[in-house]
Design a protein around this motif. Structure first.
Motif, PDB file in Angstrom:
ATOM      1  N   GLU A 226       0.833  -1.203   0.000  1.00 50.24           N
ATOM      2  CA  GLU A 226       0.000   0.000   0.000  1.00 50.24           C
ATOM      3  C   GLU A 226       0.872   1.259   0.000  1.00 50.24           C
ATOM      4  OE1 GLU A 226      -2.579  -0.277   3.307  1.00 50.24           O
ATOM      5  OE2 GLU A 226      -3.986  -1.682   2.339  1.00 50.24           O
ATOM      6  N   GLU A 227       2.002   1.218   0.770  1.00 55.81           N
ATOM      7  CA  GLU A 227       2.921   2.350   0.765  1.00 55.81           C
ATOM      8  C   GLU A 227       3.506   2.563  -0.623  1.00 55.81           C
ATOM      9  OE1 GLU A 227       6.970   3.816   3.136  1.00 55.81           O
ATOM     10  OE2 GLU A 227       6.056   1.840   3.520  1.00 55.81           O
ATOM     11  N   GLN A 228       3.914   1.476  -1.248  1.00 56.68           N
ATOM     12  CA  GLN A 228       4.416   1.584  -2.617  1.00 56.68           C
ATOM     13  C   GLN A 228       3.342   2.124  -3.554  1.00 56.68           C
ATOM     14  OE1 GLN A 228       5.873  -2.280  -3.686  1.00 56.68           O
ATOM     15  NE2 GLN A 228       7.685  -2.152  -2.362  1.00 56.68           N
ATOM     16  N   LEU A 229       2.112   1.675  -3.324  1.00 54.39           N
ATOM     17  CA  LEU A 229       1.019   2.156  -4.168  1.00 54.39           C
ATOM     18  C   LEU A 229       0.790   3.646  -3.982  1.00 54.39           C
ATOM     19  CD1 LEU A 229      -1.285   1.522  -6.127  1.00 54.39           C
ATOM     20  CD2 LEU A 229      -2.703   0.912  -4.156  1.00 54.39           C
ATOM     21  N   VAL A 230       0.850   4.113  -2.685  1.00 51.41           N
ATOM     22  CA  VAL A 230       0.666   5.543  -2.425  1.00 51.41           C
ATOM     23  C   VAL A 230       1.785   6.341  -3.088  1.00 51.41           C
ATOM     24  CG1 VAL A 230       0.672   7.279  -0.613  1.00 51.41           C
ATOM     25  CG2 VAL A 230      -0.669   5.189  -0.321  1.00 51.41           C
ATOM     26  N   ASP A 231       3.048   5.852  -2.932  1.00 50.56           N
ATOM     27  CA  ASP A 231       4.172   6.541  -3.572  1.00 50.56           C
ATOM     28  C   ASP A 231       4.001   6.576  -5.082  1.00 50.56           C
ATOM     29  OD1 ASP A 231       5.235   6.875  -1.075  1.00 50.56           O
ATOM     30  OD2 ASP A 231       6.582   5.144  -1.206  1.00 50.56           O
ATOM     31  N   GLN A 232       3.606   5.451  -5.627  1.00 51.07           N
ATOM     32  CA  GLN A 232       3.423   5.394  -7.078  1.00 51.07           C
ATOM     33  C   GLN A 232       2.309   6.336  -7.516  1.00 51.07           C
ATOM     34  OE1 GLN A 232       5.436   3.716  -9.080  1.00 51.07           O
ATOM     35  NE2 GLN A 232       4.394   4.598 -10.854  1.00 51.07           N
ATOM     36  N   ARG A 233       1.211   6.345  -6.713  1.00 52.10           N
ATOM     37  CA  ARG A 233       0.127   7.261  -7.049  1.00 52.10           C
ATOM     38  C   ARG A 233       0.581   8.714  -6.982  1.00 52.10           C
ATOM     39  NH1 ARG A 233      -5.102   4.663  -3.854  1.00 52.10           N
ATOM     40  NH2 ARG A 233      -5.450   2.912  -5.303  1.00 52.10           N
ATOM     41  N   GLY A 234       1.392   9.088  -5.937  1.00 51.94           N
ATOM     42  CA  GLY A 234       1.924  10.444  -5.843  1.00 51.94           C
ATOM     43  C   GLY A 234       2.808  10.783  -7.035  1.00 51.94           C
ATOM     44  N   THR A 235       3.671   9.799  -7.371  1.00 52.09           N
ATOM     45  CA  THR A 235       4.534  10.016  -8.532  1.00 52.09           C
ATOM     46  C   THR A 235       3.718  10.210  -9.797  1.00 52.09           C
ATOM     47  OG1 THR A 235       6.255   8.680  -7.478  1.00 52.09           O
ATOM     48  CG2 THR A 235       6.436   9.052  -9.837  1.00 52.09           C
ATOM     49  N   ASN A 236       2.719   9.359  -9.942  1.00 52.48           N
ATOM     50  CA  ASN A 236       1.856   9.468 -11.120  1.00 52.48           C
ATOM     51  C   ASN A 236       1.111  10.809 -11.130  1.00 52.48           C
ATOM     52  OD1 ASN A 236       2.679   6.926 -11.861  1.00 52.48           O
ATOM     53  ND2 ASN A 236       0.898   5.897 -10.957  1.00 52.48           N
ATOM     54  N   ALA A 237       0.595  11.225  -9.929  1.00 53.48           N
ATOM     55  CA  ALA A 237      -0.127  12.498  -9.864  1.00 53.48           C
ATOM     56  C   ALA A 237       0.808  13.669 -10.183  1.00 53.48           C
ATOM     57  CB  ALA A 237      -0.758  12.674  -8.484  1.00 53.48           C
ATOM     58  N   ARG A 238       2.040  13.598  -9.603  1.00 51.97           N
ATOM     59  CA  ARG A 238       3.008  14.669  -9.877  1.00 51.97           C
ATOM     60  C   ARG A 238       3.378  14.703 -11.354  1.00 51.97           C
ATOM     61  NH1 ARG A 238       5.935  13.337  -6.234  1.00 51.97           N
ATOM     62  NH2 ARG A 238       7.451  12.038  -7.325  1.00 51.97           N
ATOM     63  N   ARG A 239       3.610  13.547 -11.916  1.00 48.85           N
ATOM     64  CA  ARG A 239       3.935  13.494 -13.335  1.00 48.85           C
ATOM     65  C   ARG A 239       2.772  13.981 -14.184  1.00 48.85           C
ATOM     66  NH1 ARG A 239       5.979   7.816 -15.109  1.00 48.85           N
ATOM     67  NH2 ARG A 239       7.544   8.433 -13.564  1.00 48.85           N
ATOM     68  N   GLU A 240       1.569  13.589 -13.772  1.00 45.46           N
ATOM     69  CA  GLU A 240       0.396  14.043 -14.517  1.00 45.46           C
ATOM     70  C   GLU A 240       0.223  15.555 -14.408  1.00 45.46           C
ATOM     71  OE1 GLU A 240      -4.431  13.112 -14.684  1.00 45.46           O
ATOM     72  OE2 GLU A 240      -3.124  12.095 -13.225  1.00 45.46           O
ATOM     73  N   ALA A 241       0.497  16.126 -13.171  1.00 48.62           N
ATOM     74  CA  ALA A 241       0.406  17.572 -13.007  1.00 48.62           C
ATOM     75  C   ALA A 241       1.447  18.290 -13.864  1.00 48.62           C
ATOM     76  CB  ALA A 241       0.581  17.938 -11.538  1.00 48.62           C
ATOM     77  N   GLU A 242       2.698  17.729 -13.852  1.00 53.53           N
ATOM     78  CA  GLU A 242       3.744  18.323 -14.676  1.00 53.53           C
ATOM     79  C   GLU A 242       3.381  18.284 -16.147  1.00 53.53           C
ATOM     80  OE1 GLU A 242       7.219  16.192 -13.678  1.00 53.53           O
ATOM     81  OE2 GLU A 242       7.501  17.141 -11.700  1.00 53.53           O
ATOM     82  N   GLN A 244       0.388  18.057 -17.317  1.00 53.23           N
ATOM     83  CA  GLN A 244      -0.742  18.962 -17.529  1.00 53.23           C
ATOM     84  C   GLN A 244      -0.285  20.410 -17.592  1.00 53.23           C
ATOM     85  OE1 GLN A 244      -3.783  17.938 -18.122  1.00 53.23           O
ATOM     86  NE2 GLN A 244      -4.596  20.004 -18.400  1.00 53.23           N
ATOM     87  N   ALA A 245       0.682  20.777 -16.691  1.00 52.86           N
ATOM     88  CA  ALA A 245       1.214  22.137 -16.709  1.00 52.86           C
ATOM     89  C   ALA A 245       1.945  22.420 -18.011  1.00 52.86           C
ATOM     90  CB  ALA A 245       2.155  22.347 -15.515  1.00 52.86           C
ATOM     91  N   ALA A 246       2.737  21.409 -18.438  1.00 51.02           N
ATOM     92  CA  ALA A 246       3.434  21.598 -19.709  1.00 51.02           C
ATOM     93  C   ALA A 246       2.449  21.755 -20.851  1.00 51.02           C
ATOM     94  CB  ALA A 246       4.376  20.416 -19.956  1.00 51.02           C
TER      95      ALA A 246
END
Length: 345
Positions: A226-242, A244-246
């Protein structure tokens, strides 16, 4: 038992295949054999019926072992009468010529003979054997000794008896001794049962511990995942935000460029339109000026009367349309007065 019927003062005997019939008449043997059927006179006939089938004799007797313990022996002896003539001569197998029933009890005599003989040989074995040995190996020893003793007993062949088989069912001590002997075994069985219960409980506890450890390991692994999943989700969200910003930046740049181009095009169009309007206005002014100059030149060359006529014509063109005119008496009187004054002048 033979089947005897009466017909006209005579008797008819019908024997079974397993019964040997001997018929003596006046001291002479007339009929001899199994399963016979014949007529006879009851006053002169002497009948004997000897069973030739295999018979089983159950016997129970008591004996004492070498350590002075009483035991009960249960055995079964299977025998047959191999020589019916000899047996009929030694034992009373005679039957009543009217009923076909034995006059004596020959089978009881045979049973007593066999039981006493078997008991004698069984006692010879058990008196030299302890109780524990008798209970362990006594059945086989007693059976072999009884079988050998009956086979070597001279009274049996002399009576026409043949022993077929000997079976010893059980050797049982007295109830109190049996309970005492059963106590150690029961205690051992109970101990084994308790040990098995404890071992089963220990195995159950061990299995429960293993299950609990497996569950704990599963929970730890699940939490880690679950911790790995949360980290992966954060990474995915950050990448998606980046991303999206780009994408928004690219879109804003494109929108700005398009806006600039539109503004430039609009400005150019406005400039061209202003230039065209100015050019048109200039041309219109020039045309108006030229037309005004021409008009002035024309009016300058015309006389005053013509100008008055033109002025009246223009005034008439610019007056509103008059459908009807109402003249009051006062106005008409004034006009007529003026008109009269003009004529007089």
């Amino acid at each position: 038992m033979a089947d005897i019927t009466r017909r006209l003062g005579r008797r008819h005997l019908r024997g079974a295949p397993t019964a040997h019939i001997r018929h003596h008449r006046s001291g002479k043997l007339v009929h001899d054999g199994p399963g016979l059927s014949f007529w006879f006179r009851s006053l002169t006939a002497a009948l004997s019926e000897v069973p030739v089938d295999d018979r089983e004799l159950a016997m129970t007797f008591h004996a004492r072992t070498s350590d002075f313990q009483d035991v009960a022996v249960q055995a079964t002896v299977t025998y047959r009468i191999a020589d019916p003539a000899l047996a009929a001569a030694r034992l009373d197998f005679s039957i009543d010529p009217d009923t076909g029933a034995w006059r004596g009890a020959p089978l009881e005599q045979l049973g007593t003979l066999l039981t006493e003989t078997a008991q004698q040989h069984a006692l010879d074995v058990l008196t030299r054997t302890s109780l524990s040995s008798a209970l362990v190996d006594g059945v086989t020893a007693v059976r072999e000794r009884v079988a050998a003793g009956l086979a070597a007993e001279p009274r049996l062949p002399a009576t026409g008896i043949e022993v077929v088989a000997v079976r010893v069912v059980a050797l049982r001590p007295e109830p109190e001794v049996e309970r005492a002997l059963r106590t150690p075994a029961r205690e051992q069985i109970q101990q084994d049962a308790d040990r098995a219960t404890y071992e089963r409980r220990a195995v159950a506890v061990e299995r429960e511990r293993a299950i609990a450890e497996n569950e704990l390991d599963s929970r730890i692994e699940l939490a880690r995942r679950e911790e790995q999943l949360v980290d992966q989700r954060g990474t995915n969200a950050r990448r998606e935000a980046e991303e999206q910003a780009a994408a928004d930046a690219v879109r804003a740049q494109a929108e700005a460029a398009r806006t600039v181009k539109l503004a430039e095009a609009e400005a150019a169009r406005s400039v061209r339109l202003a230039r065209a309007e100015a050019e048109g206005a200039r041309e219109v002014g020039a045309a108006r000026a030229e037309a005004q100059a021409a008009w002035l030149r024309v009016h300058a060359e015309v006389d005053v009367a013509t100008l008055h006529a033109l002025t009246g014509t223009r005034l008439a063109e610019n007056l509103p349309q008059i459908d009807s005119v109402t003249i009051s008496p006062d106005v008409l009187t004034g006009l007529l007065a003026r008109l009269g004054d003009g004529e007089r002048a």
